[in-house]
Design a protein around this motif. Structure first.
Motif, mmCIF file in Angstrom:
data_model
loop_
_atom_site.group_PDB
_atom_site.id
_atom_site.type_symbol
_atom_site.label_atom_id
_atom_site.label_comp_id
_atom_site.label_asym_id
_atom_site.label_seq_id
_atom_site.Cartn_x
_atom_site.Cartn_y
_atom_site.Cartn_z
ATOM 1 N N GLY A 10 0.800 -1.222 0.000
ATOM 2 C CA GLY A 10 0.000 0.000 0.000
ATOM 3 C C GLY A 10 0.834 1.274 0.000
ATOM 4 O O GLY A 10 0.269 2.369 0.114
ATOM 5 N N LYS A 11 2.123 1.156 -0.117
ATOM 6 C CA LYS A 11 3.004 2.328 -0.142
ATOM 7 C C LYS A 11 3.465 2.574 -1.568
ATOM 8 O O LYS A 11 4.020 1.687 -2.211
ATOM 9 C CB LYS A 11 4.213 2.098 0.767
ATOM 10 N N ARG A 12 3.240 3.773 -2.028
ATOM 11 C CA ARG A 12 3.557 4.088 -3.428
ATOM 12 C C ARG A 12 5.015 4.473 -3.623
ATOM 13 O O ARG A 12 5.604 4.146 -4.638
ATOM 14 C CB ARG A 12 2.648 5.225 -3.910
ATOM 15 N N TYR A 13 5.585 5.192 -2.668
ATOM 16 C CA TYR A 13 6.922 5.758 -2.881
ATOM 17 C C TYR A 13 7.982 4.917 -2.176
ATOM 18 O O TYR A 13 8.595 5.337 -1.204
ATOM 19 C CB TYR A 13 6.962 7.202 -2.376
ATOM 20 N N GLN A 14 8.148 3.676 -2.678
ATOM 21 C CA GLN A 14 9.234 2.827 -2.210
ATOM 22 C C GLN A 14 9.854 2.127 -3.410
ATOM 23 O O GLN A 14 9.178 1.897 -4.412
ATOM 24 C CB GLN A 14 8.724 1.813 -1.188
ATOM 25 N N ARG A 15 11.101 1.783 -3.278
ATOM 26 C CA ARG A 15 11.828 1.237 -4.423
ATOM 27 C C ARG A 15 12.205 -0.209 -4.165
ATOM 28 O O ARG A 15 12.509 -0.598 -3.031
ATOM 29 C CB ARG A 15 13.081 2.069 -4.708
ATOM 30 N N CYS A 16 12.203 -0.961 -5.234
ATOM 31 C CA CYS A 16 12.518 -2.384 -5.163
ATOM 32 C C CYS A 16 13.934 -2.581 -4.658
ATOM 33 O O CYS A 16 14.858 -1.851 -5.041
ATOM 34 C CB CYS A 16 12.334 -3.022 -6.542
ATOM 35 N N ARG A 17 14.086 -3.562 -3.806
ATOM 36 C CA ARG A 17 15.396 -3.819 -3.210
ATOM 37 C C ARG A 17 16.405 -4.329 -4.243
ATOM 38 O O ARG A 17 17.604 -4.197 -4.038
ATOM 39 C CB ARG A 17 15.236 -4.836 -2.082
ATOM 40 N N ARG A 18 15.939 -4.854 -5.364
ATOM 41 C CA ARG A 18 16.858 -5.410 -6.359
ATOM 42 C C ARG A 18 17.080 -4.484 -7.542
ATOM 43 O O ARG A 18 18.209 -4.222 -7.926
ATOM 44 C CB ARG A 18 16.317 -6.759 -6.861
ATOM 45 N N CYS A 19 16.006 -3.947 -8.127
ATOM 46 C CA CYS A 19 16.159 -3.098 -9.321
ATOM 47 C C CYS A 19 16.025 -1.611 -9.010
ATOM 48 O O CYS A 19 16.237 -0.780 -9.902
ATOM 49 C CB CYS A 19 15.149 -3.494 -10.396
ATOM 50 N N TYR A 20 15.606 -1.267 -7.824
ATOM 51 C CA TYR A 20 15.508 0.114 -7.351
ATOM 52 C C TYR A 20 14.510 0.958 -8.135
ATOM 53 O O TYR A 20 14.634 2.175 -8.228
ATOM 54 C CB TYR A 20 16.881 0.798 -7.369
ATOM 55 N N ASN A 21 13.509 0.313 -8.711
ATOM 56 C CA ASN A 21 12.385 1.022 -9.328
ATOM 57 C C ASN A 21 11.209 1.004 -8.361
ATOM 58 O O ASN A 21 11.136 0.171 -7.460
ATOM 59 C CB ASN A 21 11.992 0.366 -10.653
ATOM 60 N N ARG A 22 10.280 1.912 -8.567
ATOM 61 C CA ARG A 22 9.160 2.036 -7.648
ATOM 62 C C ARG A 22 8.223 0.828 -7.750
ATOM 63 O O ARG A 22 7.990 0.283 -8.838
ATOM 64 C CB ARG A 22 8.375 3.314 -7.927
ATOM 65 N N THR A 23 7.704 0.439 -6.608
ATOM 66 C CA THR A 23 6.788 -0.685 -6.545
ATOM 67 C C THR A 23 5.941 -0.572 -5.285
ATOM 68 O O THR A 23 6.323 0.104 -4.321
ATOM 69 C CB THR A 23 7.551 -2.022 -6.532
ATOM 70 N N VAL A 24 4.766 -1.230 -5.331
ATOM 71 C CA VAL A 24 3.895 -1.249 -4.170
ATOM 72 C C VAL A 24 3.923 -2.610 -3.486
ATOM 73 O O VAL A 24 3.269 -2.806 -2.453
ATOM 74 C CB VAL A 24 2.451 -0.900 -4.552
#
Length: 599
Positions: free
Chosen positions: A564-578
């Motif tokens: 449910g969090k919009r402004y977080q980045r993937c731990r592997r590719c560092y792109n935004r994800t929920v």
């Protein structure tokens, strides 16, 4: 006179204006030429002509013209065989008094012991010290009516004038040294103080950890009150004086602190018994005023001459800085001068009794305290007991424990008592010698026994430790944030000293049951919540590896969930994800989920 004709004697003519006002407004009057003074003539008379020869010592001065420039003086070159003449020292005149040095007052009479008459009596003469009276309502009573909380009392003890000066001088120092505006506000300064107080009871190895989001060191109150970089900017620029107006005072950078606190600490009424002693501010760096006192809990640091109540409330303090110490010289020695100086600067009312140790006590001090209407009680050093008919120390040590010897000299009572060692005490605050009993351990009987004890020693033990008690309270929850600036320990000490005095006021006057730790916690949290500013965004991510990373490859209970969090980045590719892993608590794309747990 015709000056063109050769004459043996040349006469000098002095023209006196006909109006006295013209003579005052004139740039070149008759006195500027060094002639003998002539009375002013009456209006209508012709000007007088002086026929006296000019004196050889008088230099002829010319009235400066409008466009004249001053010429430098020419130095005479010495001849080849000329020997330099030594400068002659001017002998003082018969009735001339020497110029007094700074902080020096008229020398008081220092009467020698051999000129005194001692009697073996238990009743000294009447000292004439007035009774101690407190007139009400006092400032403490007025403050009590307002029902203050810990923050209100602290802001009274640490006055607005000092805080406003800190804001002004900090902004000025930032412009002078960094060339940019600090824009420090009063709310930010109070939040800064709140962080320093919170570090006293919640310490971490590095101050930047207060703003870390790691669960083991995260401090929500500090993180939500002031940002880390802003705290560093304030700490780098905080100042109390203008550096361009430096003086020869070694403590000129922190002098406003002592001046302000000495004025606000007087809101508590004086007690009848007052303690004078040395107070220490811990400091291990390099400074010309750093002291070493053997036997003190704090052996290295800055020394303060302090005046406190028996409960530990500080009334007045003066930093020791050698000849620049702001205390008068009385000619009675350093210790007596400190006692008389503190009594004068703190404006202690007559009737109070000063309790001090053997560094300060002398019979001449007690004589002067009696004249000023103060009581004095203190132990005496053996080197100050010459020509006093006491039994020798070696012979007195052979007597049983509890033995006493009493002498009187005028209004003074001198008592020598055998306890664990031989102790001598002098006072003018006792009308008659009396004894009580003290409990001491007996090696022979293997039990506590009662031994005689003079009541003046009991009074001394009950009231002497006020300054040391204040130092103890200050050192309990001392700020853990440190700096390399030499005056930083004094700034931190002033905050905690104000906290201790506020707590004692809150406990004794307002009537609270808070202990010091609870009072400081409430004060720190209120400062951070009232004057702190909520950050607009989250700070940097933690630099350490989370403990979940060590279990991400175990293959047990790893499930993708929608965070449910919009402004977080993937731990592997560092792109935004929920999305993220429920067990590892890290954001992950669905595509990166299997790869991350298989690495």
């Amino acid at each position: 006179l015709d000056l063109k004709e050769p004459q043996k004697d040349v006469c000098y003519i002095t023209v006196i204006p006909t109006v006295e006002k013209d003579a005052i407004e004139s740039d070149c009057d008759s006195d500027s030429f060094g002639f003998e003074e002539n009375p002013l003539p009456l209006v209508g008379e012709s000007p007088t002509v002086s026929t006296q020869k000019p004196r050889s010592q008088t230099r002829k001065r010319r009235c400066p013209e409008e466009n004249d420039t001053p010429q430098p003086k020419k130095r005479r070159c010495p001849e080849e065989n000329e020997t330099p003449q030594p400068k002659k020292r001017r002998c003082p005149e018969e009735n001339e008094t020497p110029k007094r040095q700074k902080n020096q007052k008229k020398t008081l009479q220092n009467k020698q012991n051999k000129d005194r008459i001692f009697k073996r009596s238990r009743r000294p003469a009447t000292s004439g010290i007035p009774d101690f009276v407190t007139y009400g309502p006092t400032a403490a009573d007025c403050i009590k009516q307002t029902k203050p909380d810990p923050v209100d009392l602290f802001l009274l003890m640490y006055p607005p004038t000092l805080r406003e000066l800190t804001v002004e001088m900090s902004n000025l120092y930032s412009m002078q040294t960094k060339g940019k505006a600090l824009d420090l506000s009063m709310d930010e300064l109070l939040s800064f103080y709140g962080v320093l107080l919170a570090s006293g009871y919640s310490s971490v190895p590095r101050r930047h950890m207060y703003w870390s989001y790691d669960p083991d060191v995260y401090n929500e109150a500090i993180s939500n009150a002031i940002r880390r970089n802003r705290f560093d900017e304030i700490m780098a620029s905080i100042h109390l004086v203008d550096n361009s107006k430096a003086t020869d005072d070694p403590f000129y950078k922190v002098r406003p602190i002592f001046s302000a606190l000495n004025s606000t600490y007087k809101m508590m009424p004086y007690t009848k018994q007052l303690s004078i002693d040395e107070s220490m501010i811990r400091y291990y760096g390099r400074h010309g005023c750093k002291q070493f006192i053997r036997g003190k809990p704090i052996r290295f640091g800055y020394k303060l001459w302090s005046l406190a109540s028996p409960t530990g409330y500080m009334f007045h303090m003066e930093p020791y800085c050698g000849v620049h110490t702001h205390l008068p010289e009385t000619g009675l020695g350093q210790g007596p001068s400190v006692v008389l100086g503190l009594a004068e600067q703190a404006e202690v009312p007559p009737g109070c009794t000063f309790v001090h140790d053997n560094l300060f006590t002398s019979l001449s001090l007690i004589d002067e305290m009696t004249k000023q209407g103060y009581g004095s009680l203190g132990t005496l050093r053996q080197c100050r007991l010459h020509d006093i008919p006491f039994t020798g120390v070696k012979d007195f040590e052979k007597m049983p424990r509890g033995s006493t010897e009493v002498l009187t000299e005028g209004e003074k009572l001198l008592v020598r008592w055998k306890d664990n060692s031989v102790v001598t005490m002098a006072t003018n605050a006792v009308g008659r010698y009396s004894e009580g009993q003290a409990s001491r351990w007996s090696k022979e009987k293997k039990a506590f026994v009662k031994v005689p004890q003079p009541l003046c020693f009991l009074t001394y033990n009950q009231n002497m430790g006020g300054v040391d008690l204040h130092d103890l309270h200050v050192s309990r929850y001392r700020s853990a944030i440190r700096s390399k600036k030499w005056w930083w320990p004094i700034l931190a000490w002033s905050l905690h000293s104000a906290v201790v005095n506020s707590w004692l006021f809150f406990r004794d006057v307002v009537g609270s049951d808070y202990d010091l730790l609870t009072f400081q916690r409430v004060l720190s949290l209120d400062l951070l919540k009232r004057y702190g500013k909520q950050p607009l965004g989250q700070g940097r991510r933690s630099a350490i590896v989370k403990p979940q990373d060590s279990t991400r490859g175990d293959g047990k209970h790893h499930w993708p969930v929608n965070t449910g969090k919009r402004y977080q980045r993937c731990r592997r590719c560092y792109n935004r994800t929920v999305y993220g892993c429920e067990k590892c608590d890290v954001p992950l794309h669905i595509e990166c989920f299997k790869i991350f747990h298989g690495e």
